[in-house]
Scaffold this motif. Structure first.
Motif, mmCIF file in Angstrom:
data_model
loop_
_atom_site.group_PDB
_atom_site.id
_atom_site.type_symbol
_atom_site.label_atom_id
_atom_site.label_comp_id
_atom_site.label_asym_id
_atom_site.label_seq_id
_atom_site.Cartn_x
_atom_site.Cartn_y
_atom_site.Cartn_z
ATOM 1 N N ASN A 454 68.651 68.704 50.252
ATOM 2 C CA ASN A 454 67.788 68.464 51.415
ATOM 3 C C ASN A 454 68.485 67.662 52.504
ATOM 4 N N ILE A 455 69.196 66.581 52.143
ATOM 5 C CA ILE A 455 69.789 65.753 53.204
ATOM 6 C C ILE A 455 70.963 66.453 53.885
ATOM 7 N N LEU A 456 71.598 67.388 53.174
ATOM 8 C CA LEU A 456 72.681 68.164 53.791
ATOM 9 C C LEU A 456 72.156 69.359 54.582
ATOM 10 N N ASN A 457 70.858 69.643 54.421
ATOM 11 C CA ASN A 457 70.250 70.821 55.038
ATOM 12 C C ASN A 457 70.942 72.092 54.553
ATOM 13 N N CYS A 458 71.077 72.177 53.227
ATOM 14 C CA CYS A 458 71.745 73.348 52.642
ATOM 15 C C CYS A 458 71.015 74.645 52.950
ATOM 16 N N GLY A 459 69.719 74.543 53.229
ATOM 17 C CA GLY A 459 68.961 75.738 53.565
ATOM 18 C C GLY A 459 69.441 76.419 54.831
ATOM 19 N N SER A 460 70.247 75.713 55.631
ATOM 20 C CA SER A 460 70.788 76.314 56.857
ATOM 21 C C SER A 460 71.887 77.326 56.556
ATOM 22 N N ARG A 461 72.355 77.352 55.300
ATOM 23 C CA ARG A 461 73.403 78.296 54.909
ATOM 24 C C ARG A 461 72.765 79.529 54.279
ATOM 25 N N LYS A 462 73.102 80.701 54.802
ATOM 26 C CA LYS A 462 72.506 81.938 54.315
ATOM 27 C C LYS A 462 73.018 82.315 52.936
ATOM 28 N N ASN A 463 74.255 81.942 52.639
ATOM 29 C CA ASN A 463 74.881 82.361 51.389
ATOM 30 C C ASN A 463 74.775 81.241 50.358
ATOM 31 N N SER A 464 74.245 81.556 49.184
ATOM 32 C CA SER A 464 74.027 80.536 48.158
ATOM 33 C C SER A 464 75.328 79.919 47.663
ATOM 34 N N VAL A 465 76.431 80.661 47.720
ATOM 35 C CA VAL A 465 77.694 80.104 47.240
ATOM 36 C C VAL A 465 78.153 78.955 48.140
ATOM 37 N N GLU A 466 77.851 79.023 49.432
ATOM 38 C CA GLU A 466 78.180 77.912 50.329
ATOM 39 C C GLU A 466 77.353 76.679 49.992
ATOM 40 N N ARG A 467 76.125 76.895 49.600
ATOM 41 C CA ARG A 467 75.271 75.773 49.213
ATOM 42 C C ARG A 467 75.803 75.114 47.940
ATOM 43 N N MET A 468 76.255 75.944 46.995
ATOM 44 C CA MET A 468 76.831 75.410 45.762
ATOM 45 C C MET A 468 78.091 74.600 46.069
ATOM 46 N N MET A 469 78.941 75.105 46.949
ATOM 47 C CA MET A 469 80.178 74.419 47.289
ATOM 48 C C MET A 469 79.904 73.076 47.972
ATOM 49 N N ALA A 470 78.920 73.056 48.858
ATOM 50 C CA ALA A 470 78.570 71.813 49.555
ATOM 51 C C ALA A 470 78.071 70.766 48.566
ATOM 52 N N LEU A 471 77.272 71.185 47.591
ATOM 53 C CA LEU A 471 76.760 70.261 46.586
ATOM 54 C C LEU A 471 77.876 69.782 45.661
ATOM 55 N N ASP A 472 78.748 70.689 45.273
ATOM 56 C CA ASP A 472 79.906 70.314 44.459
ATOM 57 C C ASP A 472 80.717 69.206 45.127
ATOM 58 N N THR A 473 80.899 69.331 46.434
ATOM 59 C CA THR A 473 81.745 68.404 47.170
ATOM 60 C C THR A 473 81.152 66.998 47.196
ATOM 61 N N ARG A 474 79.828 66.876 47.116
ATOM 62 C CA ARG A 474 79.188 65.552 47.158
ATOM 63 C C ARG A 474 78.760 65.039 45.793
ATOM 64 N N LEU A 475 78.735 65.909 44.778
ATOM 65 C CA LEU A 475 78.273 65.496 43.450
ATOM 66 C C LEU A 475 79.414 65.521 42.438
ATOM 67 N N ASN A 476 79.798 66.711 42.012
ATOM 68 C CA ASN A 476 80.829 66.833 40.970
ATOM 69 C C ASN A 476 82.134 66.165 41.380
ATOM 70 N N LEU A 477 82.547 66.379 42.599
ATOM 71 C CA LEU A 477 83.817 65.832 43.067
ATOM 72 C C LEU A 477 83.775 64.307 43.099
ATOM 73 N N ALA A 478 82.707 63.754 43.652
ATOM 74 C CA ALA A 478 82.641 62.309 43.869
ATOM 75 C C ALA A 478 82.648 61.516 42.574
ATOM 76 N N ASP A 479 81.749 61.828 41.679
ATOM 77 C CA ASP A 479 81.534 60.961 40.522
ATOM 78 C C ASP A 479 82.218 61.452 39.253
ATOM 79 N N ASP A 480 83.027 62.494 39.385
ATOM 80 C CA ASP A 480 83.849 62.946 38.267
ATOM 81 C C ASP A 480 85.322 62.841 38.659
ATOM 82 N N LEU A 481 85.837 63.812 39.392
ATOM 83 C CA LEU A 481 87.272 63.870 39.687
ATOM 84 C C LEU A 481 87.752 62.679 40.513
ATOM 85 N N LEU A 482 87.037 62.346 41.577
ATOM 86 C CA LEU A 482 87.469 61.236 42.417
ATOM 87 C C LEU A 482 87.251 59.897 41.721
#
Length: 637
Positions: A454-482
């Motif tokens: 919601n805060i990223l406004n992922c709904g503005s992206r028509k393709n679901s894979v872009e929404r997944m990538m945006a979430l990955d970048t703020r969730l999986n990446l931040a608190d796992d790899l980084l």
């Protein structure tokens, strides 16, 4: 780069600060300031990178004495920010800390949006009587905090000073369930009930005007940028310009800089551009494995180093003490993870820290540019008509597949709800397995995914894979790899920078048409096309290996040793986990069904629980479940 520690109305001294000494062996400082009825303490252990003189000492006060700051990280555009500040400022030195001290004085909390870098900082404003805590947009630098009775705050770059001050913290079983599902704990959760993490791209602002500590949490980064169009060649050129500027700006240092070099395209691009702009002898560092392992990248990295003219340092590691290294890494990272690349990162950091204080890495390309296999299944799903999706996968097929990525892709294919589908692809243990293991339902991950959606406004992206990538970048990446990269490198007093997560670069990437990022054949399309302009084809066309450990085979070879650890009676782990289920996981791995992430995560949790200093009555005794299979064990959260 350093370790920061601070508080409101909570005492600590140099003995607590020295728990962060590994992060900053060069200098230390502790200051106490009274604000109304509150006592504020700021402290820092410093790793001197910019302005090695006493002018870079922290905590740092403004010339008027009304503002104080401690900073962990680097603000790469800080000299440009100085151009926006009044010419009357009399700077004591050239550190980025001094720049943002005055920038925040001038522009307040809104100024954080202009910071391009990796950072965690605390800023005290004695005019407004506020304390600001902030974490960078992609969560490269962690900030942990604890609030007690709305009257005391303690915060730190790492958990250990907090547990030393809080003594007995509660055990968060709900967060453990989420850890088992996602392989990490997303901010704000940790396994300690009293300790939280600031979310990536967020700040906490505390009001010191009242007796109670009132505060607000805000997201300071813009939502996903608007999509752009343009000629392919022009966009590739612009991508290259932004990547080159990111690398050039992140060479900013008054000490020697090196590069972490794998055999892949990401680190090769970073190394090429760094070599172009670095004035000294650029050193590159690689870790490989003894024996015949497909994960070993030394030969490929050596060829890259030779082509680019780098001073290449490498080391091959054996695993005679593998389980002890897992234990040690768990203690360093302070949070259990399922990511096996933590092991080579340990040795790589040890190798590099003997030569340099700063390294650049190619980490961070796969999430915004679609480099992972999981994105392919989402693309395929988008091409299948909705009415055919549920009928297209035979029931039970995934259980016959030994490849984990394919199996999860099959399971996710028929799930209509997008958040549930993403979680299915990400999960290590599914919700049923988690209940079998610890008798607790997992219910935190969905909320966190929806929050960022919601805060990223992922709904503005028509393709679901872009929404997944945006979430990955703020969730999986931040608190796992980084997270593990920060903890492991800083354990060796080594600053690790991530040019591919430059704020301007990622904003540009997220504005690109999806077809320039990935298709069914693979990801990082624009990245590779730019690489073709500057790198030899034999580097670009190498098979992707990933930065991993060969744990699949090791866990088969060391199955008995793993059983001795995970199935030992009377341990904290045995009080939490149902051991018959753990034994079955080890057995399935021996039968050829890859369970390495599950086993690695269970080992990590087991080693974490060895150091647990809380009250063991706060988690359920799972041993009873081994005796009575259908026992109704009460849920603890």
């Amino acid at each position: 780069m350093c370790g920061i520690l601070g508080s409101i109305n909570m005492f600590f001294d140099d003995s607590h600060l020295d728990l962060l000494k590994h992060r900053g062996p060069d200098d230390s400082g502790l200051e106490k300031v009274s604000v109304n009825e509150h006592v504020v303490r700021f402290a820092q252990r410093r790793l001197s990178i910019l302005d090695l003189s006493p002018a870079g000492h922290q905590p740092m006060f403004s010339d008027c004495g009304n503002y104080m700051i401690i900073l962990n990280g680097e603000i790469y555009n800080h000299m440009k920010l100085r151009e926006k500040l009044p010419a009357t400022i009399n700077y004591m030195g050239h550190s980025d800390t001094e720049t943002i001290l005055y920038y925040l004085r001038e522009f307040g909390v809104k100024g954080i949006r202009d910071f391009n870098g990796i950072f965690a900082f605390a800023f005290l404003d004695k005019i407004k009587n506020t304390l600001l805590l902030a974490r960078d947009p992609f969560g490269v630098k962690p900030v942990y905090y604890s609030i007690a009775d709305n009257s005391e705050l303690i915060f730190s770059s790492e958990i250990r000073p907090l547990t030393a001050l809080l003594l007995n913290t509660g055990f968060n079983m709900g967060a453990l369930a989420t850890n088992l599902r996602l392989r990490y704990n997303p901010a704000p959760y940790t396994l300690h009930t009293e300790i939280n993490k600031i979310l990536p791209g967020h700040y906490l602002e505390f009001d010191l005007n009242s007796e109670k500590l009132e505060y607000k949490s805000e997201f300071f980064i813009e939502s996903l940028p608007a999509s752009i169009k343009g000629k392919k060649t022009d966009l590739v050129r612009e991508y290259g310009e932004k990547l080159e500027e990111a690398v050039r700006s992140q060479l900013l240092a008054d000490v020697e800089v090196g590069v972490l070099l794998s055999g892949g395209i990401d680190s090769a691009l970073v190394a090429f551009l760094a070599k172009k702009h670095y004035t000294g002898n650029l050193k590159a560092f690689t870790i490989g494995f003894e024996g015949t392992n497909s994960e070993d990248e030394i030969e490929d990295a050596a060829e890259t180093a030779q082509i680019l003219g780098l001073d290449h340092k490498y080391r091959r590691i054996s695993f005679t003490n593998f389980l002890e290294i897992v234990r040690k890494c768990t203690q360093i990272v302070e949070e259990p993870l399922a990511t096996t690349s933590i092991i080579p990162m340990y040795y790589l950091s040890e190798l590099a820290s003997a030569e340099v204080k700063v390294v650049l890495t190619g980490q961070g390309a796969d999430e915004p540019l679609g480099g992972y296999t999981r994105y392919k299944s989402e693309l395929i799903r988008n091409k299948v008509p909705r009415f055919m999706q549920i009928r297209s996968v035979p029931f039970g097929l995934s259980k016959l597949i030994r490849n984990e990525n394919i199996s999860k892709g099959i399971d996710s294919f028929v799930i209509e709800n997008e958040t549930d589908r993403f979680l299915k692809v990400w999960e290590v243990f599914n919700t049923r397995e988690i209940e079998d293991l610890i008798s607790v339902s997992e219910n935190l991950s969905y909320t966190q995914v929806e929050y960022f959606y919601n805060i990223l406004n992922c709904g503005s992206r028509k393709n679901s894979v872009e929404r997944m990538m945006a979430l990955d970048t703020r969730l999986n990446l931040a608190d796992d790899l980084l997270n593990y990269t920060d903890k492991i490198t800083m354990n060796f007093a080594l600053e690790c920078r991530v040019p591919l997560l430059d704020l301007n670069l990622v904003r540009f990437i997220e504005s690109l048409p999806v077809e320039l990022k990935l298709n069914i054949s693979g990801g990082k399309i624009i990245h590779k096309q730019y690489a073709q302009w500057i790198l030899p084809s034999r580097i670009i066309n190498r098979k992707k290996k990933g930065f991993m450990s060969p744990t699949n085979n090791w866990f088969k070879d060391e199955a008995e040793s793993i059983k001795d650890i995970l199935l030992q009676k009377g341990t904290n782990f045995s009080k939490v986990f149902r051991q018959s289920v753990v034994a079955e996981i080890i057995k399935q791995h021996q039968l050829g069904f890859n369970q390495e992430k599950k086993i690695f995560l269970l080992l990590s949790i087991c080693f974490w629980l060895e150091t647990w200093n809380g009250n063991d009555a706060q988690y359920p005794d799972a041993r009873a479940a081994d005796v009575m299979e259908n026992a109704n064990i009460s849920q603890h959260n």
